[in-house]
Structures are given as C-alpha cells and as structure tokens.
Design a protein around this motif. Sequence first.
Motif, PDB file in Angstrom:
ATOM      1  N   ASP A  22       0.832  -1.202   0.000  1.00  0.00           N
ATOM      2  CA  ASP A  22       0.000   0.000   0.000  1.00  0.00           C
ATOM      3  C   ASP A  22       0.866   1.251   0.000  1.00  0.00           C
ATOM      4  OD1 ASP A  22      -2.228   1.710   0.194  1.00  0.00           O
ATOM      5  OD2 ASP A  22      -2.118   1.675   2.374  1.00  0.00           O
ATOM      6  N   ALA A  23       1.884   1.260   0.840  1.00  0.00           N
ATOM      7  CA  ALA A  23       2.759   2.437   0.918  1.00  0.00           C
ATOM      8  C   ALA A  23       3.481   2.676  -0.402  1.00  0.00           C
ATOM      9  CB  ALA A  23       3.756   2.258   2.054  1.00  0.00           C
ATOM     10  N   LEU A  24       4.040   1.624  -0.977  1.00  0.00           N
ATOM     11  CA  LEU A  24       4.775   1.785  -2.237  1.00  0.00           C
ATOM     12  C   LEU A  24       3.861   2.199  -3.387  1.00  0.00           C
ATOM     13  CD1 LEU A  24       7.235  -1.242  -2.048  1.00  0.00           C
ATOM     14  CD2 LEU A  24       7.746   1.187  -1.708  1.00  0.00           C
ATOM     15  N   ALA A  25       2.691   1.577  -3.483  1.00  0.00           N
ATOM     16  CA  ALA A  25       1.758   1.918  -4.560  1.00  0.00           C
ATOM     17  C   ALA A  25       1.230   3.342  -4.401  1.00  0.00           C
ATOM     18  CB  ALA A  25       0.609   0.922  -4.593  1.00  0.00           C
ATOM     19  N   THR A  26       0.973   3.765  -3.169  1.00  0.00           N
ATOM     20  CA  THR A  26       0.493   5.131  -2.931  1.00  0.00           C
ATOM     21  C   THR A  26       1.565   6.142  -3.312  1.00  0.00           C
ATOM     22  OG1 THR A  26      -0.974   4.378  -1.168  1.00  0.00           O
ATOM     23  CG2 THR A  26      -0.402   6.717  -1.190  1.00  0.00           C
ATOM     24  N   ILE A  27       2.803   5.887  -2.919  1.00  0.00           N
ATOM     25  CA  ILE A  27       3.899   6.797  -3.266  1.00  0.00           C
ATOM     26  C   ILE A  27       4.081   6.851  -4.782  1.00  0.00           C
ATOM     27  CG2 ILE A  27       6.416   7.066  -3.139  1.00  0.00           C
ATOM     28  CD1 ILE A  27       6.185   6.023  -0.227  1.00  0.00           C
ATOM     29  N   TYR A  28       3.991   5.697  -5.438  1.00  0.00           N
ATOM     30  CA  TYR A  28       4.136   5.645  -6.892  1.00  0.00           C
ATOM     31  C   TYR A  28       3.008   6.419  -7.582  1.00  0.00           C
ATOM     32  CZ  TYR A  28       4.865   3.682 -11.533  1.00  0.00           C
ATOM     33  OH  TYR A  28       5.088   3.526 -12.865  1.00  0.00           O
ATOM     34  N   CYS A  29       1.785   6.252  -7.114  1.00  0.00           N
ATOM     35  CA  CYS A  29       0.647   6.973  -7.705  1.00  0.00           C
ATOM     36  C   CYS A  29       0.779   8.479  -7.491  1.00  0.00           C
ATOM     37  CB  CYS A  29      -0.666   6.484  -7.117  1.00  0.00           C
ATOM     38  SG  CYS A  29      -1.160   4.879  -7.722  1.00  0.00           S
TER      39      CYS A  29
END
Length: 96
Positions: A22-29
């Motif tokens: 979740d953290a990585l995908a949110t940062i990427y988005c």
Amino acid sequence: MKAGKKRLSCSKRLAVGVLIFDALATIYCLALCTLSILRNYTGGLPYLTALIAFLQAMTGLVLNAYYQKAKAENTCGGITYETTLANIKQKEGATI
C-alpha cells in the motif's frame, strides 16, 4: 535458521506485506500525479486517485481482520489473558 529466532506467522506476514504494498503503490501513484502536473497534463487523474482509495480500503480490511484475529487468539474462555494475569497477581498478593 538460528535457534533463537522466531518466524512471523502467516497473518503477520500478510499484514506487513499489505502495508508495504500500500505504501509503495500510494507513493508511486502520487509521484505519477506530480509528474502529470509538472508536465501540464490537463486531463483528470481519477484512475490514480481511485487506485489509492482502493488500496487504502484493502489495507483497512486486512488490518481489521488481523486485529480481530489477534483479539480472538488472546482470550481464554472469553476472558482476556491480561485480565486473567491481573486476577492471578491480585490473588497472589492477597495470600502473601
């Protein structure tokens, strides 16, 4: 594996994995949204913001299930271990 090390349970590994994903995908988005703004993209970004919302909902569901499981495991006959230990310590203190 060393004798003193414990492996994380499957549910803990799942919860940690979901948090990391979740953290990585949110940062990427958010990085893609920032890049779009910097490049003067004039369209909307609903697919990126929706992805963040779905990931946050998934994380909430997984963590809720994990904590409900942990709560259920930390009971003995409907009484939590902390309450039982406090009662035992109280009884030991009264007999001394």
